[in-house]
Design a protein around this motif. Structure first.
Motif, PDB file in Angstrom:
ATOM      1  N   TYR A  57       3.071  22.963  -7.362  1.00 48.74           N
ATOM      2  CA  TYR A  57       4.269  22.124  -7.344  1.00 48.74           C
ATOM      3  C   TYR A  57       5.482  22.993  -7.646  1.00 48.74           C
ATOM      4  O   TYR A  57       5.504  23.708  -8.647  1.00 48.74           O
ATOM      5  CB  TYR A  57       4.144  21.010  -8.385  1.00 48.74           C
ATOM      6  N   SER A  58       6.491  22.969  -6.800  1.00 50.77           N
ATOM      7  CA  SER A  58       7.735  23.716  -7.007  1.00 50.77           C
ATOM      8  C   SER A  58       8.806  22.770  -7.521  1.00 50.77           C
ATOM      9  O   SER A  58       8.918  21.634  -7.060  1.00 50.77           O
ATOM     10  CB  SER A  58       8.214  24.344  -5.699  1.00 50.77           C
ATOM     11  N   PHE A  59       9.586  23.273  -8.473  1.00 49.95           N
ATOM     12  CA  PHE A  59      10.657  22.459  -9.038  1.00 49.95           C
ATOM     13  C   PHE A  59      11.783  23.358  -9.515  1.00 49.95           C
ATOM     14  O   PHE A  59      11.595  24.552  -9.737  1.00 49.95           O
ATOM     15  CB  PHE A  59      10.139  21.594 -10.201  1.00 49.95           C
ATOM     16  N   THR A  60      12.946  22.780  -9.655  1.00 52.11           N
ATOM     17  CA  THR A  60      14.082  23.495 -10.216  1.00 52.11           C
ATOM     18  C   THR A  60      14.141  23.180 -11.698  1.00 52.11           C
ATOM     19  O   THR A  60      14.167  22.006 -12.081  1.00 52.11           O
ATOM     20  CB  THR A  60      15.397  23.067  -9.539  1.00 52.11           C
ATOM     21  N   GLY A  61      14.129  24.213 -12.509  1.00 55.83           N
ATOM     22  CA  GLY A  61      14.168  24.031 -13.953  1.00 55.83           C
ATOM     23  C   GLY A  61      15.438  24.603 -14.546  1.00 55.83           C
ATOM     24  O   GLY A  61      16.005  25.562 -14.020  1.00 55.83           O
ATOM     25  N   VAL A  62      15.867  24.006 -15.624  1.00 56.54           N
ATOM     26  CA  VAL A  62      17.052  24.450 -16.345  1.00 56.54           C
ATOM     27  C   VAL A  62      16.593  25.160 -17.604  1.00 56.54           C
ATOM     28  O   VAL A  62      15.631  24.737 -18.257  1.00 56.54           O
ATOM     29  CB  VAL A  62      17.954  23.244 -16.690  1.00 56.54           C
ATOM     30  N   GLU A  63      17.261  26.247 -17.960  1.00 58.05           N
ATOM     31  CA  GLU A  63      16.906  27.030 -19.139  1.00 58.05           C
ATOM     32  C   GLU A  63      16.769  26.130 -20.375  1.00 58.05           C
ATOM     33  O   GLU A  63      17.584  25.251 -20.609  1.00 58.05           O
ATOM     34  CB  GLU A  63      17.987  28.080 -19.402  1.00 58.05           C
ATOM     35  N   GLY A  64      15.682  26.364 -21.124  1.00 63.95           N
ATOM     36  CA  GLY A  64      15.441  25.605 -22.349  1.00 63.95           C
ATOM     37  C   GLY A  64      14.074  24.943 -22.337  1.00 63.95           C
ATOM     38  O   GLY A  64      13.239  25.218 -21.482  1.00 63.95           O
ATOM     39  N   SER A  65      13.855  24.061 -23.295  1.00 64.17           N
ATOM     40  CA  SER A  65      12.573  23.357 -23.426  1.00 64.17           C
ATOM     41  C   SER A  65      12.714  21.905 -22.997  1.00 64.17           C
ATOM     42  O   SER A  65      13.727  21.264 -23.260  1.00 64.17           O
ATOM     43  CB  SER A  65      12.098  23.393 -24.877  1.00 64.17           C
ATOM     44  N   THR A  66      11.671  21.417 -22.346  1.00 67.92           N
ATOM     45  CA  THR A  66      11.617  20.024 -21.908  1.00 67.92           C
ATOM     46  C   THR A  66      10.253  19.477 -22.289  1.00 67.92           C
ATOM     47  O   THR A  66       9.236  20.090 -22.003  1.00 67.92           O
ATOM     48  CB  THR A  66      11.805  19.928 -20.381  1.00 67.92           C
ATOM     49  N   THR A  67      10.223  18.316 -22.937  1.00 74.37           N
ATOM     50  CA  THR A  67       8.953  17.745 -23.398  1.00 74.37           C
ATOM     51  C   THR A  67       8.574  16.453 -22.680  1.00 74.37           C
ATOM     52  O   THR A  67       7.494  15.935 -22.909  1.00 74.37           O
ATOM     53  CB  THR A  67       9.011  17.455 -24.907  1.00 74.37           C
ATOM     54  N   ASP A  68       9.449  15.952 -21.800  1.00 72.83           N
ATOM     55  CA  ASP A  68       9.180  14.638 -21.215  1.00 72.83           C
ATOM     56  C   ASP A  68       9.176  14.616 -19.684  1.00 72.83           C
ATOM     57  O   ASP A  68       9.148  13.560 -19.080  1.00 72.83           O
ATOM     58  CB  ASP A  68      10.208  13.626 -21.718  1.00 72.83           C
ATOM     59  N   ARG A  69       9.160  15.770 -19.038  1.00 70.39           N
ATOM     60  CA  ARG A  69       9.252  15.783 -17.578  1.00 70.39           C
ATOM     61  C   ARG A  69       7.903  15.690 -16.877  1.00 70.39           C
ATOM     62  O   ARG A  69       7.774  14.995 -15.869  1.00 70.39           O
ATOM     63  CB  ARG A  69       9.983  17.039 -17.108  1.00 70.39           C
ATOM     64  N   PHE A  70       6.864  16.376 -17.389  1.00 71.19           N
ATOM     65  CA  PHE A  70       5.605  16.482 -16.662  1.00 71.19           C
ATOM     66  C   PHE A  70       4.438  15.821 -17.378  1.00 71.19           C
ATOM     67  O   PHE A  70       4.329  15.890 -18.595  1.00 71.19           O
ATOM     68  CB  PHE A  70       5.264  17.950 -16.394  1.00 71.19           C
ATOM     69  N   VAL A  71       3.571  15.205 -16.572  1.00 72.90           N
ATOM     70  CA  VAL A  71       2.342  14.587 -17.076  1.00 72.90           C
ATOM     71  C   VAL A  71       1.212  15.011 -16.145  1.00 72.90           C
ATOM     72  O   VAL A  71       1.319  14.890 -14.925  1.00 72.90           O
ATOM     73  CB  VAL A  71       2.451  13.038 -17.092  1.00 72.90           C
ATOM     74  N   LEU A  72       0.125  15.512 -16.730  1.00 65.16           N
ATOM     75  CA  LEU A  72      -1.078  15.839 -15.971  1.00 65.16           C
ATOM     76  C   LEU A  72      -1.925  14.579 -15.927  1.00 65.16           C
ATOM     77  O   LEU A  72      -2.128  13.925 -16.947  1.00 65.16           O
ATOM     78  CB  LEU A  72      -1.827  16.973 -16.671  1.00 65.16           C
ATOM     79  N   ARG A  73      -2.393  14.217 -14.743  1.00 61.29           N
ATOM     80  CA  ARG A  73      -3.165  12.989 -14.594  1.00 61.29           C
ATOM     81  C   ARG A  73      -4.306  13.200 -13.615  1.00 61.29           C
ATOM     82  O   ARG A  73      -4.284  14.143 -12.832  1.00 61.29           O
ATOM     83  CB  ARG A  73      -2.260  11.830 -14.182  1.00 61.29           C
ATOM     84  N   TYR A  74      -5.291  12.302 -13.629  1.00 62.42           N
ATOM     85  CA  TYR A  74      -6.501  12.449 -12.823  1.00 62.42           C
ATOM     86  C   TYR A  74      -6.812  11.211 -11.993  1.00 62.42           C
ATOM     87  O   TYR A  74      -7.890  11.073 -11.465  1.00 62.42           O
ATOM     88  CB  TYR A  74      -7.693  12.747 -13.731  1.00 62.42           C
ATOM     89  N   THR A  75      -5.866  10.306 -11.882  1.00 66.81           N
ATOM     90  CA  THR A  75      -6.085   9.064 -11.156  1.00 66.81           C
ATOM     91  C   THR A  75      -6.400   9.368  -9.703  1.00 66.81           C
ATOM     92  O   THR A  75      -5.700  10.173  -9.083  1.00 66.81           O
ATOM     93  CB  THR A  75      -4.838   8.171 -11.245  1.00 66.81           C
TER      94      THR A  75
END
Length: 180
Positions: free
Chosen positions: A76-94
């Protein structure tokens, strides 16, 4: 670029899960980005019989863009902004038959500049196109009013390397490098 799973407010590099495996399980991820730009999240290696047989689906949910991406097909490619993010990504198996997961092949999307004209051609209808410079700064966004799989406009930016993020009507998001 760092990625960790979250339990409560703590970051973990390795996280075991209880057996039996539950495909409705969700793993919240946090990321640390050293500088703004384009990044990829993919699968390097898998362990355990649940994942090694290629039967169990593995998805990455991007909660910012409302996209669920099949990591077994491509990173998966995405544009990220410098710093930490805790709420953007979730790993799932559905399983994919209960989700609307985009199955667009990035190789079916062409992005180029010819005669100072920016062109995008794809097999699906385009919802929007974003152009970023190498620092991750968003330069322009084009939102499509009509369903179209071809787009062109004047490209009035200096020579250099740019990145495009193309959102398609089937919820696929494709990131392509653009040379001017």
């Amino acid at each position: 670029f760092g990625i960790h799973s979250n339990i409560a407010s703590e970051k973990f590099i390795i996280q075991g899960r209880a057996l039996p495996f539950d495909d409705s399980d969700l793993v919240n991820l946090s990321i640390s980005i050293p500088q703004s730009g384009i990044y990829r999240i993919g699968i390097d290696a898998l362990e355990g019989t649940t994942f090694e047989d290629d039967e169990q689906a593995i998805y990455l949910e991007d909660t910012y863009l409302n996209i669920i991406h099949d990591l077994r097909t491509l990173p998966y490619s995405f544009t990220g902004v410098e710093g930490s993010t805790t709420d953007r990504f979730v790993l799932r198996y559905t399983p994919s038959n209960t989700l609307s997961v985009a199955e667009t092949n990035a190789s079916e999307t062409f992005v180029y500049i010819k005669d100072q004209q920016f062109h995008v051609k794809t097999t699906s209808s385009i919802k929007s196109i974003e152009i970023y410079d190498l620092t991750g700064k968003q330069l322009v966004t084009y939102k499509m009013k009509d369903q179209t799989s071809n787009f062109s406009t004047a490209f009035d930016f200096p020579r250099g390397v740019y990145f495009t993020i193309i959102a398609l009507d089937n919820d696929a998001v494709i990131t392509k490098k653009l040379l001017n």
